[in-house]
Design an enzyme around this catalytic site. Structure first.
Site: not given
Ligand code: ZN
Length: 189
Positions: A22-23, A28, A93-94, A153
């Site tokens: 994910s981000m 990178t 990349d990307e 969280c």
């Molecule tokens: Zn969470």
């Protein structure tokens, strides 16, 4: 003999490594770490990224911790095929923003003896597999899946949650636009 007719640069094949997640998962940074290690070994290294990703300017891959490395922005995957001549290692990349041709380009480079290291988002902000990434993951010799920390969280995060209501698939941005979320916080968001 088989190898004499394939146009290979030499008789050894390369391979494809894919770094995904994910981000804010450090893709990178991991790409740069591997490329810098190759540079220390005096290997010929080139880095490419799609022209669409101009968040930080066009001549550098810069990760969130400002660790940077010079790269070439290209309009299409096919451009990499021409520019990657004489490389030992190619970084991309990307990769999620490239067209589907990127899969064939990576495979051809690996067959020419080049080590290809690809970094890209596995899923878009809706949790849908992103562009050519599923096919790249299928063709990869090695896969590293990185995780972020859920900004809600603190659990392990696998999703990129978009904080705005914009529906476009490609909206460039960082902390103002996206946050990493775990499965629970993503689907209950
Ligand atoms: Zn969470």
């Amino acid at each position: 003999m088989f190898l004499e007719n394939t146009g290979l640069k030499n008789e050894s094949y390369g391979w494809i490594e894919v770094i995904t997640g994910s981000m804010f998962s450090g893709k990178t940074e991991e790409l740069i770490r591997r490329l810098k290690r190759a540079k220390f070994a005096n290997l010929n290294v080139e880095i490419f990224k799609p022209e669409v990703d101009n968040r930080y300017g066009t001549d550098k891959v810069i990760s969130h911790d400002a660790n940077e490395i010079i790269s070439t922005a290209v309009p299409a995957a096919a451009n990499i095929r021409l520019l990657a001549d004489n490389c030992d290692v190619v970084g991309i990349d990307e990769a999620q923003f490239f067209d589907d041709e990127i899969v064939r380009v990576c495979n051809d480079l690996a067959n020419r003896g080049i080590r290809v290291i690809v970094a890209g988002l596995d899923m878009d902000f809706k949790g849908i597999p992103f562009g050519p990434m599923p096919a790249l993951l299928a063709k990869a010799d090695y896969i590293t899946k990185l995780h972020a920390i859920c900004m809600k969280c603190g659990d392990i995060a696998n999703y990129s949650f978009r904080k705005t209501a914009i529906e476009d698939k490609v909206v460039l941005g960082e902390h103002d636009t996206y946050e990493a979320r775990c499965r629970s916080c993503f689907y209950n968001g």
